[in-house]
Write a protein that holds these residues in place. Structure first.
Motif, PDB file in Angstrom:
ATOM      1  N   UNK A 166       0.788  -1.226   0.000  1.00  0.00           N
ATOM      2  CA  UNK A 166       0.000   0.000   0.000  1.00  0.00           C
ATOM      3  C   UNK A 166       0.822   1.280   0.000  1.00  0.00           C
ATOM      4  N   UNK A 167       2.126   1.190   0.208  1.00  0.00           N
ATOM      5  CA  UNK A 167       2.922   2.417   0.258  1.00  0.00           C
ATOM      6  C   UNK A 167       3.941   2.449  -0.878  1.00  0.00           C
ATOM      7  N   UNK A 168       4.922   1.583  -0.820  1.00  0.00           N
ATOM      8  CA  UNK A 168       6.058   1.717  -1.720  1.00  0.00           C
ATOM      9  C   UNK A 168       5.935   0.910  -3.004  1.00  0.00           C
ATOM     10  N   UNK A 169       5.219  -0.183  -2.978  1.00  0.00           N
ATOM     11  CA  UNK A 169       5.233  -1.062  -4.146  1.00  0.00           C
ATOM     12  C   UNK A 169       3.946  -0.943  -4.950  1.00  0.00           C
ATOM     13  N   UNK A 170       2.946  -1.743  -4.614  1.00  0.00           N
ATOM     14  CA  UNK A 170       1.768  -1.833  -5.479  1.00  0.00           C
ATOM     15  C   UNK A 170       1.090  -0.491  -5.695  1.00  0.00           C
TER      16      UNK A 170
ATOM     17  N   UNK B  97     -11.087   7.299  -7.886  1.00  0.00           N
ATOM     18  CA  UNK B  97     -10.344   6.227  -7.225  1.00  0.00           C
ATOM     19  C   UNK B  97     -10.329   6.308  -5.711  1.00  0.00           C
ATOM     20  N   UNK B  98     -10.242   7.511  -5.130  1.00  0.00           N
ATOM     21  CA  UNK B  98     -10.033   7.612  -3.686  1.00  0.00           C
ATOM     22  C   UNK B  98     -11.203   7.084  -2.850  1.00  0.00           C
ATOM     23  N   UNK B  99     -12.471   7.387  -3.174  1.00  0.00           N
ATOM     24  CA  UNK B  99     -13.563   6.843  -2.345  1.00  0.00           C
ATOM     25  C   UNK B  99     -13.590   5.319  -2.308  1.00  0.00           C
ATOM     26  N   UNK B 100     -13.384   4.687  -3.470  1.00  0.00           N
ATOM     27  CA  UNK B 100     -13.374   3.221  -3.504  1.00  0.00           C
ATOM     28  C   UNK B 100     -12.186   2.663  -2.732  1.00  0.00           C
ATOM     29  N   UNK B 101     -11.072   3.350  -2.796  1.00  0.00           N
ATOM     30  CA  UNK B 101      -9.895   2.901  -2.058  1.00  0.00           C
ATOM     31  C   UNK B 101     -10.155   2.936  -0.553  1.00  0.00           C
ATOM     32  N   UNK B 102     -10.756   4.002  -0.062  1.00  0.00           N
ATOM     33  CA  UNK B 102     -11.041   4.110   1.368  1.00  0.00           C
ATOM     34  C   UNK B 102     -11.984   2.999   1.825  1.00  0.00           C
ATOM     35  N   UNK B 103     -12.986   2.688   1.011  1.00  0.00           N
ATOM     36  CA  UNK B 103     -13.915   1.617   1.359  1.00  0.00           C
ATOM     37  C   UNK B 103     -13.204   0.270   1.409  1.00  0.00           C
TER      38      UNK B 103
ATOM     39  N   UNK C  69      -3.846   5.058   2.599  1.00  0.00           N
ATOM     40  CA  UNK C  69      -4.011   6.487   2.338  1.00  0.00           C
ATOM     41  C   UNK C  69      -2.654   7.140   2.111  1.00  0.00           C
ATOM     42  N   UNK C  70      -1.673   6.793   2.948  1.00  0.00           N
ATOM     43  CA  UNK C  70      -0.337   7.363   2.797  1.00  0.00           C
ATOM     44  C   UNK C  70       0.273   6.989   1.450  1.00  0.00           C
ATOM     45  N   UNK C  71       0.112   5.738   1.023  1.00  0.00           N
ATOM     46  CA  UNK C  71       0.646   5.314  -0.259  1.00  0.00           C
ATOM     47  C   UNK C  71       0.025   6.053  -1.423  1.00  0.00           C
ATOM     48  N   UNK C  72      -1.283   6.247  -1.373  1.00  0.00           N
ATOM     49  CA  UNK C  72      -1.995   6.952  -2.441  1.00  0.00           C
ATOM     50  C   UNK C  72      -1.532   8.405  -2.533  1.00  0.00           C
ATOM     51  N   UNK C  73      -1.494   9.082  -1.389  1.00  0.00           N
ATOM     52  CA  UNK C  73      -1.099  10.494  -1.388  1.00  0.00           C
ATOM     53  C   UNK C  73       0.367  10.659  -1.776  1.00  0.00           C
TER      54      UNK C  73
END
Length: 577
Positions: free
Chosen positions: A87-91, A124-130, A176-180
């Motif tokens: 969720x942060x550095x890779x995918x 993308x962000x709303x679906x990611x949070x869910x 969230x951190x990975x996305x931002x």
């Protein structure tokens, strides 16, 4: 923004070149010196985060040693250890940096139209949070089963279950951190993303220092959860500022909905690859749980020290990845190839220097860092031996980190609405090539581990790790060519052979130098200095460009250097540097 079925980009698997409008030209590439400054900031903050992480591990060793309690916590730490790369550095980075890069290219091409960056965020962000909230809750509820799967040999799994339920909180803030962070890096903003591990480890240390006596090893798990919240919070402000930087354009109307096409199932190959890569840790924990108590802890401490060298090499492609993604989004495959080849060489040079140092100085490094409190000389000897075996796989780990980024950039999670939807089944199968290569590496890891562990214990597990990851790296090097990036393999492999020879010679000279002193600090200093000087001399003599250039630059500070200039040796710098 619309959704589309998951398809490959089709022959030749690259977007057609699209020249940017003249008004956008200045934004298409970074200013002169950008890479050096970005790498400097990233290196300093990442080094600070690594130092704090090392201090965290030192405190774990000091307060709890290597026993059943630390084994239980480390089993629980599998959740954030899995979530962090995924969720942060890779995918997340593999998916979202190319997606935001494409959105930024569209923003430059259509400066007066709706903002594609905002479109991408809204889609993308709303679906990611869910999805992240669901995963976090599922990990907490399924903690007993998860612990049983990961470490069935634990004598008392209750502490591991408790710690797993606490660390399950990290899934949401990590995502969230990975996305931002991906969005900010695509915008060439590296300071805040590089600081997330500083915030993370400060949170862990704060809880660990104040509550270890009250909560025991549970304090470490609570600190991990608290640190993950600090990590995400650090990025919210910078992300919102960049989002407002789109000029206030609104993504409305038919044209705005169709500017980018979302391909949700492109997530699957990336996610499977990352989970398969992380499965090496699962294998170690599974097989290690049946070995004497403390084995999992020795493996963990060894991995943390070993990965410092690999992490330093990966910093290079962390900074250059957005440049590669933008080049591929614009269809400039030559610029992408040149940048990837340079990254492979530079990462190999950094990692092999670190590998030579660890080979020569592992016992003194472990004694200097860990041997105090509950961590005794036997733990030092066991951990140092594992480090030396792990080190054989560090180069492969770093090369995979470099290669996988451009590989997945050729198949982003979004595409232009105007691009045709390809139907080439062979290209779609290539999406799964990294996961298949990693699965083959896992087979090698399991086979070597099962054969070697009964006789060699933790060293057998480390040998399986090194053998498996090396097999995967070899397959991925070939796969990157198949994907459409025409690497000049003879040139790349020849450069790596020279660096390997220099590292082997440096380790051979550094080992007896480190043995001249009994004091860990003096031993580490003598061995490290010998390794650095030997690597520089051997690398320069063997003609390794990644070593010769910095050495000559350093010597020019002291006086004129005869012979050809580094620029003449290295040839024309790659595009965008």
């Amino acid at each position: 923004m619309t959704a589309d079925r998951p398809t490959a980009l089709g022959p030749p698997a690259l977007p057609a070149p699209r020249p940017a409008p003249p008004v956008a030209a200045p934004a298409a590439g970074p200013r002169r010196g950008f890479l050096a400054r970005a790498f400097g900031v990233t290196a300093v903050l990442s080094a600070a985060g690594s130092a704090l992480g090392l201090l965290r591990d030192l405190l774990l060793a000091r307060y709890f040693g290597a026993n059943q309690g630390t084994d239980a916590f480390l089993v629980a730490w599998t959740v954030p250890e899995t979530a962090a790369p995924l969720l942060i550095e890779d995918a997340m980075s593999f998916l979202m940096v190319p997606a935001f890069a494409l959105a930024l290219v569209l923003r430059e091409e259509r400066p007066d139209g709706p903002d594609p960056v905002r479109q991408l965020v809204r889609a993308t962000l709303p679906w990611l949070l869910l999805a992240l909230s669901t995963l976090s809750l599922g990990a907490a509820l399924g903690a007993p089963r998860l612990v049983d799967l990961l470490a069935p040999g634990l004598a008392d799994p209750r502490l591991a279950v408790t710690c797993t339920r606490i660390t399950a909180i990290t899934v949401l803030p990590f995502g969230v951190a990975g996305y931002l962070a991906a969005a900010l890096r695509a915008h060439h903003r590296f300071t805040a993303p590089a600081g997330i591990y500083v915030a993370y480890n400060l949170g862990i240390l704060g809880v660990l220092l104040t509550c270890h006596a009250l909560w025991g090893v549970r304090a470490a798990a609570i600190g991990v959860a608290f640190g993950s919240l600090l990590m995400a919070g650090l990025l919210v402000g910078p992300f919102l500022r960049r989002l407002r930087g789109g000029g206030g354009r609104q993504a409305r109307g038919r044209h705005s909905r169709n500017a980018l096409v979302l391909i949700p199932l492109a997530l699957l190959p990336v996610g499977v690859f990352t989970l398969t890569r992380q499965a090496q840790v699962f294998i170690e924990r599974f097989l290690g749980s049946a070995l004497p108590p403390g084995t999992i802890s020795h493996l963990n401490y060894a991995a943390k020290v070993s990965q410092l060298a690999m992490t330093a090499g990966i910093l290079i492609c962390t900074v250059t990845f957005p440049l590669v993604a933008r080049a591929l989004a614009a269809g400039d495959v030559t610029a992408a190839r040149d940048r990837v080849e340079k990254d492979l060489g530079q990462a190999a040079a950094v990692v092999l220097l670190g590998t030579a140092f660890l080979m020569a100085c592992a016992p003194s490094v472990v004694a200097l860092l860990f041997e105090r409190g509950a961590f005794g000389p036997r733990d030092t000897a066991a951990t140092a031996a594992v480090i030396r075996v792990y080190s054989f796989g560090l180069l492969a780990q770093a090369l995979i980190g470099v290669m996988i980024r451009p590989y997945f950039s050729l198949r982003p999670v979004v595409r232009r609405a105007g691009d045709p939807s390809p139907e080439d089944g062979g290209r779609r199968l290539l999406d799964w090539y990294p996961a298949a290569a990693m699965a083959f590496g896992l087979v090698v890891t399991v086979a070597v581990g099962l054969l070697a562990t009964p006789r060699f214990g933790a060293l057998g597990l480390a040998a399986g790790n090194a053998a498996g990851i090396t097999a995967t790296a070899a397959l991925l090097l070939h796969g990157l060519v198949l994907r459409g990036i025409p690497l000049r393999l003879r040139r790349v492999l020849g450069g790596h052979a020279r660096l390997l020879a220099a590292a082997a010679g440096a380790a051979a000279l550094g080992t007896p130098a480190a043995g001249l002193a009994a004091d860990p600090l003096l031993s580490t200093a003598l061995g490290g200095l010998t390794v650095a000087l030997a690597f520089a001399a051997l690398g320069t003599g063997l003609g390794a460009r990644e070593v010769r250039g910095p050495v000559r630059a350093a010597l020019r500070v002291l006086g004129p250097v005869p012979g050809p200039s580094p620029v003449a040796d290295e040839g024309k710098p790659p595009h965008g540097c």
